[in-house]
Structures are given as structure tokens and as C-alpha cells.
Design a protein around this motif. Structure first.
Motif, mmCIF file in Angstrom:
data_model
loop_
_atom_site.group_PDB
_atom_site.id
_atom_site.type_symbol
_atom_site.label_atom_id
_atom_site.label_comp_id
_atom_site.label_asym_id
_atom_site.label_seq_id
_atom_site.Cartn_x
_atom_site.Cartn_y
_atom_site.Cartn_z
ATOM 1 N N MET A 227 6.510 63.966 48.068
ATOM 2 C CA MET A 227 5.370 63.803 48.968
ATOM 3 C C MET A 227 4.099 63.672 48.147
ATOM 4 S SD MET A 227 6.960 63.908 51.810
ATOM 5 C CE MET A 227 5.687 64.035 53.058
ATOM 6 N N GLY A 228 3.290 62.676 48.437
ATOM 7 C CA GLY A 228 2.038 62.472 47.718
ATOM 8 C C GLY A 228 2.182 61.353 46.709
ATOM 9 N N SER A 229 1.119 60.548 46.581
ATOM 10 C CA SER A 229 1.153 59.444 45.626
ATOM 11 C C SER A 229 -0.231 59.297 44.995
ATOM 12 C CB SER A 229 1.536 58.162 46.351
ATOM 13 O OG SER A 229 1.446 57.070 45.489
ATOM 14 N N PRO A 230 -0.358 59.300 43.677
ATOM 15 C CA PRO A 230 0.709 59.535 42.704
ATOM 16 C C PRO A 230 1.324 60.916 42.881
ATOM 17 C CG PRO A 230 -1.338 58.845 41.619
ATOM 18 C CD PRO A 230 -1.678 59.120 43.031
ATOM 19 N N ALA A 231 2.517 61.103 42.328
ATOM 20 C CA ALA A 231 3.249 62.343 42.550
ATOM 21 C C ALA A 231 2.556 63.533 41.888
ATOM 22 C CB ALA A 231 4.664 62.208 41.995
ATOM 23 N N MET A 232 2.915 64.724 42.385
ATOM 24 C CA MET A 232 2.379 65.943 41.788
ATOM 25 C C MET A 232 2.825 66.029 40.325
ATOM 26 S SD MET A 232 3.053 69.900 42.915
ATOM 27 C CE MET A 232 1.855 70.176 44.204
ATOM 28 N N ASN A 233 1.891 66.445 39.444
ATOM 29 C CA ASN A 233 2.230 66.640 38.036
ATOM 30 C C ASN A 233 2.981 67.956 37.874
ATOM 31 O OD1 ASN A 233 0.677 64.337 37.009
ATOM 32 N ND2 ASN A 233 -1.086 65.511 37.738
ATOM 33 N N ILE A 234 4.057 67.912 37.155
ATOM 34 C CA ILE A 234 4.841 69.124 36.894
ATOM 35 C C ILE A 234 4.757 69.384 35.389
ATOM 36 C CG2 ILE A 234 7.106 70.205 37.044
ATOM 37 C CD1 ILE A 234 5.986 69.571 39.785
ATOM 38 N N ILE B 77 7.299 78.925 33.302
ATOM 39 C CA ILE B 77 7.247 78.388 34.664
ATOM 40 C C ILE B 77 6.992 76.880 34.588
ATOM 41 C CG2 ILE B 77 6.361 80.474 35.803
ATOM 42 C CD1 ILE B 77 3.645 78.566 35.710
ATOM 43 N N LEU B 78 7.044 76.220 35.760
ATOM 44 C CA LEU B 78 6.563 74.835 35.836
ATOM 45 C C LEU B 78 5.326 74.854 36.710
ATOM 46 C CD1 LEU B 78 9.993 73.052 36.331
ATOM 47 C CD2 LEU B 78 8.502 72.882 34.321
ATOM 48 N N LEU B 79 4.232 74.344 36.170
ATOM 49 C CA LEU B 79 2.958 74.364 36.887
ATOM 50 C C LEU B 79 2.817 73.046 37.656
ATOM 51 C CD1 LEU B 79 0.178 75.845 37.264
ATOM 52 C CD2 LEU B 79 -0.645 74.442 35.353
ATOM 53 N N GLY B 80 2.528 73.143 38.940
ATOM 54 C CA GLY B 80 2.373 71.946 39.756
ATOM 55 C C GLY B 80 0.921 71.686 40.071
ATOM 56 N N LEU B 81 0.444 70.541 39.630
ATOM 57 C CA LEU B 81 -0.955 70.175 39.866
ATOM 58 C C LEU B 81 -1.004 68.778 40.476
ATOM 59 C CD1 LEU B 81 -2.887 71.190 36.596
ATOM 60 C CD2 LEU B 81 -3.239 72.108 38.892
ATOM 61 N N ARG B 82 -1.619 68.651 41.655
ATOM 62 C CA ARG B 82 -1.771 67.313 42.226
ATOM 63 C C ARG B 82 -2.836 66.567 41.445
ATOM 64 N NH1 ARG B 82 1.645 65.951 45.928
ATOM 65 N NH2 ARG B 82 2.474 67.597 47.273
ATOM 66 N N PRO B 83 -2.760 65.226 41.356
ATOM 67 C CA PRO B 83 -3.764 64.475 40.598
ATOM 68 C C PRO B 83 -5.188 64.786 41.043
ATOM 69 C CG PRO B 83 -1.946 63.061 41.122
ATOM 70 C CD PRO B 83 -1.680 64.364 41.823
#
Lengths: 292, 298, 370
Positions: free
Chosen positions: C234-241, C282-288
Motif C-alpha cells: 500500500m502506498g506509492s512509492p512503497a514504504m522504505n524498510i 529491527i526493520l524501520l519503516g519510513l514512508r517517503p
């Protein structure tokens, strides 16, 4: 010819083009010649044939051979002409074509839109049945037709042609309906239409092209059949068998002009069908059955 | 399949059965008249049936007898010659005509039906026409003599060694136009951009066809082969009308052999055995083709 | 009990189970979107609701009536198909009233319903045309009209916009949204397009491999994705992991990661419970859009962290400028304001909105709940 208008991949020089036309015309001659000869000589008196050139036009035009072939020529032992046999063929062809086409249509509908476990096996068996050499069924068929009491009758021949034609008609309709979007059938189901209603209201109205193919195919095959007619025709021999009897009768003088007129009479219905609807047939056939 | 039968309504269940019910007459006819009959004929081929079917098993005697008959060998070798020539020539003519017709030919609409119309005729009509056309006394040879070519000879139809080739000629005349149509459809189906790409790559006309087009026609070749091969094995009417199997037995094919042994010579067991061999020949050709057809269309 | 209940539903073809224990309750007037990549089972589920495919296990009920085994036409549903499935031999008007005709509705009533719906969808002038004479957008409207005429309990849409070109698709999306707002109908809508899902739905079920990965409002799905699949789908560009460790600094948990220059960067978590993860990966999720230039950062955010990192590629896209760079060893995309000047190859000072950051367990790939 300018290169700019040439849209095929291959462009050719003038000499090659002349050669191409020459070859094509020669082949046209090859295909036309035997028929031309038949037509021309069916309009000549007999002595002009035996004494003259088969390529030349009649010096005396006559339709006598045609009349004779139609109504008075000796077929077997009776001087009936081909007329009763023509009628036999007609009485056999119409129901045989109608029944096998109808069955093929509904089979094709089931096999594409109401698929079930094992449907492909059934189709495979039907398809293979189109190609069997009919010699393999001749003996038991003779027995069964006798037991059913329809040996040597038109209903018997109709049955035979339906049985061995339904594989082809099913093949045609199946391939045609396979390309028909299944979503439409689903939409109709949701709209509340049942099995027959969907067939009748949704599929049949768009089945014109494939019906043309199926009808022409069956008509040509049934009309032109000789083996079944000769084996099971009995009192109701079709046109092809009668023609063969006429042509190969060994008594008396060979009346070639009458033979030719008879041959053309036998060919006329299929030729007519072909001339009227041949274009659709080839188009539908290519789209339906033999695409790779 | 519904998980709760009490909730499933009657109509849905009925809808599941109707298609099978509708298909059943055809399936029944097919099982009896095709596969039942095949089994019956196979059974007969192991019996001592003569004029009427008998049910005494005699082992493979009929097959042994069959392969010992010179008439059967003639029929089989005739079929080999006929089928090879018929398939090769039809394919060659069909392909040539299709390629030539595909060169933006003016009058294609006129030529195509001329090539195709013989397929609308019955083999009996074709046979009658050619029988006469090839008759040395009144046909082509006679005409050539009248036109002043006195030394022209074309008596194949009366010649034991050559008569089988007249059957090839007539059969090719009848079906090669149909093969042309199959190839033409194949050619028209080839993506034009592939051809353009090949030309940009510098392919000459000849290599364009040899390396690109003809390999792309593989499916058409396959269909043509299957159709022609099964027609060849089934050929019966044409022989009857053109030569009647003669001169002598020079043009007997398995189909005519079967008919005469079963119904005129009253050797039903042997006739059945010959029919079984014909069926096996066709099955060997058709099975791989049908298998691939059905698999691909799933 | 909801209006449309999908409870414990499974689907198998032979021995392969393609849908696993799906549980979704839909309220009346809701717009549920089933979204996921192709082969995720969303269309199968829709077809099962429609009755076009059998239910292997579980129940589907509408208005409290179990629909298993009930014929599609008796479920009081209507469906809009991807190809529109208009009957080619019937006119637009006949297409739209065929269902009513099949259900034995008398002609005057059919005509009345047709007139109303045709007016609603501006199809009045097209009623005598055949589908072949219509444009793509018109066909789409006829397909919707055919569904509307029935006044069903539930509307089912199977990727209805995927055959339209990009512009028309956006227009029709708005149309559908307006229609739903006006008619308050219950809709189940299948799409593979996450933007359609976010814009249209009141709730989204994100599906993958035959499982419902997350069921929630568009905001829930976007801001707090249940797992990495949902986050990136979900989301474009995709969430950065971005791979990171958790460490304590000044009494607060921080995400520690390496930038493209090999320097260590520390970003303070807003989530207090990240304390439990100190010392672990952990894996950090940041939306653009949480990774911006300082002027473009969200002013309402309480937790903006600074991050300096060399830029690899800058792509001006009109309304925004997208920047690609390496962070924590992964390619990461940041979304800057359109007129920000960035030079590839040089370092740039980014602002990270850590309030919007999410963290995932690398083992289970699930989001660590706040």
C-alpha cells in the motif's frame, strides 16, 4: 511498383512478379480444366465427343444429356434418371445436418461454459471419433441398423451421419465458444438466466459465423459421402452412389455426355453452397479448427 | 459441493445436472457407435467370421492370413506410395500457392475460390471427371493428337505400374487448394513486425522465408499433415470412381481391400483385421496431435 | 452480525487450499475493497460471494441468510465485471433490464427502473445502442447501470476500472465514489490497484497468498500496516524498510543505522515501548513523505529528527522531487518539495518525521505494536 506502397515484407522485381502471376494462372488452369471439360462435353451430342476434341466448344448445343441424366438414364436396372436419388440425398442431408449441428452447438456450450471433471476426456474421445477410418464401424453398423429396422432407409443414413458428424460440429462450436467471454455467462447467471436461457438468449444470437461453418461442413460431407451410402443405402441410395452406378455401368454404349451432366448435377448443391457461403466457411474454419 | 445441503436450493443442484444430461445423448451415441463398434470389430478380427459375424475366437489367424495375402501387401504398399506422394505434393503446392498469393496479388479474390472449389466436390465426381480426362482414347492424349502432337502418350490410367499415380493426381487436385487455404491463414497470422525486423537485419527474400516464415508455419504444417494423412488412409471413394481398384488390383488401397474382403468375398474376419490395422495407423498419427491440442487448450 | 458475513471461509481446488479461513464482516452501506497482487485470492472470494464458485468451508451470509449453495440469481446481488460482460446482441436498454426480465418483473416496472437509472448515469441517449457502438467509459457505465437497476443488497465489483485508460480511470473512480455517497449501497470491490483501494473504500482487506493480511480503514492500513507486505504493497512509492538496531540514548529508545557515507545515525522513536527492543535488530519503516527536506517537514509533528546523507539520484516529478539514496544498506526514497535543490553525489540534510515511523520484527515481519 513503388517501394513505398509495398506493405508486405517482401518486395519483388518485375520479372519475378510476372513469373508469380504465370505460376498462379497455370494452377488456376489446372484446377479449372477438368470441370470445364465436364461442362462443355455435357452439352454436346455423343458423336461429337467420341469423334471430336474434348477441349472444343460444342458445335451443336444440346441439353438432352442433362434431361436424360435427370429423368431417364439407366441407374442400375431402372431407367429412372438421377431424380429420385437426388431427392433421397436431400431428404437425408437436411435432417442429418440440422440434428448434428444442433447437438454440436449444445455440446460445445456445455464443454466450454459448464465444465466438469472429465469433460476434456469426453471431448478428446469425440474429437478422435472424427478421424477414425469408417471401415472399422461398417460391420457392426450393418448389424445394428438391421436390428433397429432402419437398414437401407433414409432414417438409417441420417442416424449414421449424425453419429459420425457430431464430433466435428462439437469441435467447431467448442473452439468458437471457448473464445466467448465466460464473464458474460456469469453475468447472465447473476441476472437469473438458467442453462437453456443463457444458451438461447446470449450464445446462440452470436453463433452465426460458426453455424455457417458447421452447416456447410456437414452439408458437404453428408452430400458427398459414398461409403455409407453404398453400404447402407439399400432402397434409398443417395446421389453419389447413383452417379457411380450410372458412370460405371458396363452395359451398352458409354454415354459420356450423360455421365458428365450427372456428375455436375451431383456436384451442384455443394458447389452452390460453396459459391454462396464459401467465403464465410474458409474464414470461420481458419478461425475455428485449424489454428495452430 | 455446498457445505450445507439444506440451504442449497433445488435450482442450483438442477443446474449442475442439466449440462451433463444435455451432453449425454451425444456421449451415449459416441460410446456405442464409435467405441463400442471399434471394440466389436476388434473382437471380430479374432474370430472365424465369414459371411456373417461368428463369435468363435481363433486367435490371431486373421492377422497372420492378412499379412500373407499378396492383395493386402499390394494395398499397403500402394497406400505407402499414395500417402507419401499425396501428402508431399499437396503440401508443396499448397505452400507455394499460399506464399505466391501472399505477395499482394491482384485478383487474389478471384484465384482463391478457383483453387478451393474442388474441395466442395465429392470424390465420386472428381473421380468421374479425371477418369475421363486421363482416358487415352478420348481425354488428354486424344486431344493432343488432334492438336498435332502425334507422339504424345499419357496412358497411366490403363497401366498397372502407373495407375496409382493417377489417383495421386486426382487427389492432389481435390485437396491442394484446401491446404493452400490453411497455409495462407497461417501466413496472414504472422506478425508483420517480425518480418520487418528480419528485413532490417538484412535477410534476403529467400532466407526470410526459409529461416523465419516457414518455421513460424509449423502449426499449419502439422494440421495439414494430420488432415492429409487421415484422408489418405481413409481414401476409398476416389479409387472406386477413378479406377475401381484396377487395372487388375493395381490400385487397391486398404480401404477398398477391407470392403471387398468383408462384403463381396465374405471373409469378414480378415476384413475386420484389416480395418483394425487401418485404425491403428490413424491412431498413431492422431494421438500425439490430439494430446497436444487438448493440453494446450486447457 | 453484519450485513454481509464472511465467516471462516476457505476454498480449495483439489488438495490445494487457495483461501485460508477468511473472516470479514461488512456493515450495511460499507464500501469494502479487497486488494492484493494477482493470485492472492481476492477474485475467488468475490466469486464465492456471488455464488459463481463453491464454498469449500465456512459460511457466507447476506442479511443473516446463509448463502452457501444458493444460486447466484437468488442472492440479491449484482456484479460489475472487469470486461463489463455486456450482452453483445442486446441494446443498452435490454442489457440493463435483462435481469429484471429474468426475475419476472413486469414491463412497466422495468421501464420505470431503467429510466431512473439511465438518468442517474446519463445513459438516456444511449439506450438503443448496441454495446459494440459504445466507448470504454460508456460501457463501464452501462455495466454499473445493469447492476443498479436490480436494486440489490450487495454490489460486487471485479476490477471494473482496469480496462480503462489512466485518465478515464480516475474520472470513473470519482463517479463510483459519488454514487456510493448518494445511494449508500453496500459494495464489495476487488482491485489490484492500491490507490483505488485507498481512495474508494471505507474499509480495506489487504490479501496475499490466500490470507487476509490486514482488515481496516484506509488510514489504519496506511499508517499502521500489520506487516511488511501490507506496508510495501500500500502506498506509492512503497514504504522504505531500513535495517536498524535499537539503542538507549538520553533515556529514550533510538533507531541506530548507517548512512551512505558509513556514519552512524540515531533517530529517536516516538514509540515508548521500543525500550523492550534495546540491543536487538529491527526493520524501520519510513514512508517517503516522512523523509523530507527540513522546510517540507510536517509542522504538527512533535518528533522531527535530522539526517544527513549523500544523494544518489534526484527525480523531479512535477509536484514533488523524489530522491534515491542508500540508508542502512538499502535503497531508500525520500519525497522532497518540488523546488528543493539537490545535487546528486553531495550530502543533503533531511528531516525525518519519526512520529510516522513504524518498526517491524525482522523474524515475523509483523509490526511491533505501539
Amino acid at each position: 511498383m513503388s517501394g513505398a506502397t509495398q506493405s508486405t515484407a517482401v518486395s519483388t522485381g518485375r520479372i519475378t512478379r510476372t513469373l508469380i502471376y504465370l505460376v498462379l494462372l497455370l494452377f488456376a488452369l489446372f484446377y479449372l480444366l477438368p470441370f470445364f471439360v465436364m461442362v462443355v462435353n455435357s452439352l454436346k451430342p455423343l458423336d461429337e465427343i467420341t469423334g471430336g476434341n474434348m477441349m472444343s466448344l460444342p458445335q451443336t448445343w444440346t441439353i438432352q444429356p442433362w434431361l436424360q441424366a435427370w429423368s431417364s438414364a439407366q441407374i442400375g436396372v431402372e431407367p429412372t434418371g438421377l431424380r429420385p436419388y437426388f431427392l433421397n440425398s436431400l431428404l437425408m442431408v437436411v435432417p442429418a445436418v440440422a440434428i448434428s449441428t444442433g447437438l454440436g452447438a449444445i455440446n460445445g456450450y456445455v464443454l466450454t461454459k459448464w465444465r466438469f471433471r472429465g469433460d476434456n476426456i469426453i471431448f478428446g474421445l469425440l474429437l478422435f471419433s472424427c478421424f477414425i477410418p469408417f471401415q472399422i464401424v461398417l460391420i457392426p453398423m450393418a448389424t445394428i441398423l438391421g436390428k433397429l429396422g432402419i437398414a437401407g432407409s433414409i432414417p438409417g443414413l441420417v442416424l449414421v451421419h449424425v453419429v459420425y458428424g457430431v464430433g466435428f460440429t462439437t469441435l467447431y462450436y467448442r473452439n468458437y465458444y471457448a473464445a466467448f467471454p465466460t464473464e458474460l455467462v456469469r453475468a447472465a447467471m447473476i441476472d437469473g438466466a438458467g442453462f437453456f436461457r443463457i444458451f438461447w438468449r446470449i450464445l446462440l444470437p452470436v453463433s452465426g459465423p460458426i453455424t455457417v461453418v458447421s452447416v456447410i461442413w456437414q452439408f458437404t460431407n453428408v452430400w458427398n459421402d459414398f461409403l455409407f451410402g453404398a453400404s447402407f443405402g439399400g432402397q434409398s441410395q443417395p446421389m453419389t452412389v447413383a452417379l457411380n452406378n450410372l458412370v460405371s455401368s458396363s452395359t451398352g454404349v458409354k454415354e459420356y455426355n450423360v455421365h458428365f451432366a450427372g456428375a455436375i448435377l451431383a456436384a451442384l448443391p455443394t458447389l452452390l453452397v460453396y459459391i454462396v457461403a464459401g467465403r464465410y466457411f474458409v474464414r470461420g474454419l481458419m478461425a475455428g479448427s485449424v489454428k495452430g | 459441493m455446498a457445505s450445507r445441503a439444506d440451504d442449497a436450493d433445488f435450482r442450483t443442484k438442477l443446474q449442475e445436472w442439466i449440462p451433463k444430461l444435455v451432453l449425454s445423448p451425444s456421449v451415449a451415441l459416441m460410446l456405442v457407435f464409435v467405441y463400442g463398434f471399434i471394440l466389436y470389430t476388434i473382437y471380430l478380427s479374432f474370430t472365424g467370421s465369414k459371411m456373417l459375424p461368428k463369435y468363435d475366437l481363433i486367435g490371431i489367424d486373421n492377422y497372420v492370413r492378412l499379412w500373407g495375402l499378396s492383395a493386402w501387401w499390394t494395398a499397403v504398399s500402394n497406400l505407402a506410395v499414395f500417402a507419401t506422394l499425396y501428402i508431399t505434393i499437396c503440401t508443396a503446392i499448397g505452400l507455394t500457392l499460399a506464399i505466391l498469393l501472399d505477395q499482394k496479388i491482384r485478383g487474389e479474390g478471384m484465384l482463391r475460390p478457383i483453387y478451393l472449389y474442388p474441395m466442395a466436390l465429392s470424390f465420386i465426381v472428381t473421380g468421374t471427371a479425371w477418369k475421363w480426362f486421363l482416358d487415352p482414347g478420348i481425354g488428354l492424349e486424344h486431344t493432343m493428337h488432334l492438336w498435332g502432337w502425334e507422339s504424345f502418350e499419357f496412358g497411366w490410367i490403363k497401366d498397372r505400374n502407373m495407375a496409382i499415380y493417377t489417383i495421386v493426381i486426382a487427389a492432389v487436385w481435390q485437396t491442394s487448394g484446401f491446404v493452400m487455404a490453411m497455409f495462407l491463414a497461417g501466413l496472414r497470422g504472422i506478425d508483420n513486425e517480425i518480418l520487418k525486423a528480419a528485413q532490417i537485419d538484412g535477410a534476403s527474400n529467400w532466407s526470410l522465408y526459409r529461416r523465419i516464415v516457414i518455421p513460424l508455419l509449423r502449426p499449419a504444417f502439422l494440421s495439414a499433415f494430420v488432415i492429409l494423412a487421415h484422408l489418405a488412409v481413409k481414401s476409398y471413394d476416389l479409387v472406386i470412381a477413378l479406377t475401381g481398384g484396377g487395372p487388375g488390383r493395381a490400385t487397391e488401397l486398404p480401404a477398398t481391400f477391407m470392403y471387398s474382403y468383408t462384403f463381396t468375398r465374405n471373409q469378414m474376419g480378415t476384413g475386420a483385421a484389416s480395418a483394425v490395422i487401418m485404425l491403428m495407423t490413424i491412431a498413431a498419427i492422431m494421438m500425439p496431435y490430439l494430446y497436444s491440442e487438448l493440453k494446450e487448450k486447457k | 452480525m453484519g450485513f454481509l458475513d464472511i465467516s471462516n471461509v476457505t476454498k480449495s481446488y483439489g488438495k490445494t487450499e487457495v483461501l485460508h479461513r477468511v473472516d470479514i464482516g461488512v456493515e450495511e452501506g460499507e464500501f469494502l475493497v479487497l486488494v492484493g497482487p494477482s493470485g492472492c485470492g481476492k477474485s475467488t472470494l468475490l466469486n464465492m460471494i456471488a455464488g459463481l464458485e463453491d464454498i469449500t468451508g465456512g459460511d457466507i451470509s447476506i442479511r443473516g441468510r446463509v448463502m452457501n449453495g444458493v444460486h447466484p440469481s437468488k442472492r440479491n446481488i449484482a456484479m460489475v465485471f472487469q470486461s463489463y460482460a455486456l450482452y453483445p446482441n442486446m441494446t443498452v436498454g435490454q442489457n440493463m433490464t435483462f435481469g429484471l426480465e429474468m426475475h419476472g418483473v413486469p414491463k412497466p416496472e422495468r421501464d420505470k427502473a431503467l429510466t431512473e437509472v439511465a438518468a442517474l448515469l446519463q445513459l438516456d441517449k444511449l439506450l438503443d445502442r448496441k454495446p459494440g457502438q459504445l466507448s470504454g467509459g460508456q460501457r463501464q457505465r452501462v455495466a454499473m447501470g445493469r447492476a443498479l437497476v436490480r436494486e440489490p443488497d450487495v454490489f460486487l465489483f471485479d476490477e471494473p476500472l482496469s480496462n480503462l485508460d489512466a485518465k478515464l480511470r480516475v474520472d470513473m473512480r470519482t463517479e463510483i465514489k459519488k454514487l456510493h455517497a448518494k445511494l449508500k449501497t453496500t459494495i464489495v470491490y476487488v482491485t489490484h490497484d492500491q490507490i483505488e483501494a485507498l481512495t474508494l473504500s471505507t474499509r480495506i482487506a489487504v490479501m496475499n497468498d490466500g490470507y487476509v493480511q490486514q482488515l481496516g480503514t484506509p488510514k489504519e492500513v496506511y499508517d499502521t500496516p500489520a506487516n511488511i507486505f501490507v506496508a510495501t504493497f500500500m502506498g506509492s512509492p512503497a514504504m522504505n524498510i531500513i535495517p536498524a538496531q535499537v539503542a538507549m540514548q538520553d533515556g529514550a529508545p533510538h533507531a541506530v543505522l548507517t548512512n551512505a557515507a558509513g556514519e552512524t545515525v540515531q533517530l529517536r522513536f516516538s514509540q515508548e515501548n521500543m525500550v523492550d527492543w534495546v540491543g536487538r535488530d529491527i526493520l524501520l519503516g519510513l514512508r517517503p513523505e516522512a523523509l523530507t527536506d527540513p522546510e517540507g517537514a510536517d509542522r504538527k509533528s512533535q518528533n522531527i529528527a535530522a539526517l544527513s546523507n549523500p544523494v544518489a539520484v534526484a527525480e523531479p516529478a512535477g509536484s514533488d522531487t523524489f530522491v534515491t539514496m542508500t540508508l542502512g544498506g538499502r535503497d531508500v526514497i525520500a519525497r522532497l518539495r518540488a523546488d528543493t535543490s539537490v545535487t546528486p553525489g553531495t550530502s543533503f540534510d533531511f528531516a525525518v518525521n519519526m512520529e510516522k515511523a513504524v518498526a517491524f520484527d525482522p523474524e515475523t515481519e509483523r509490526r511491533i505494536p505501539a
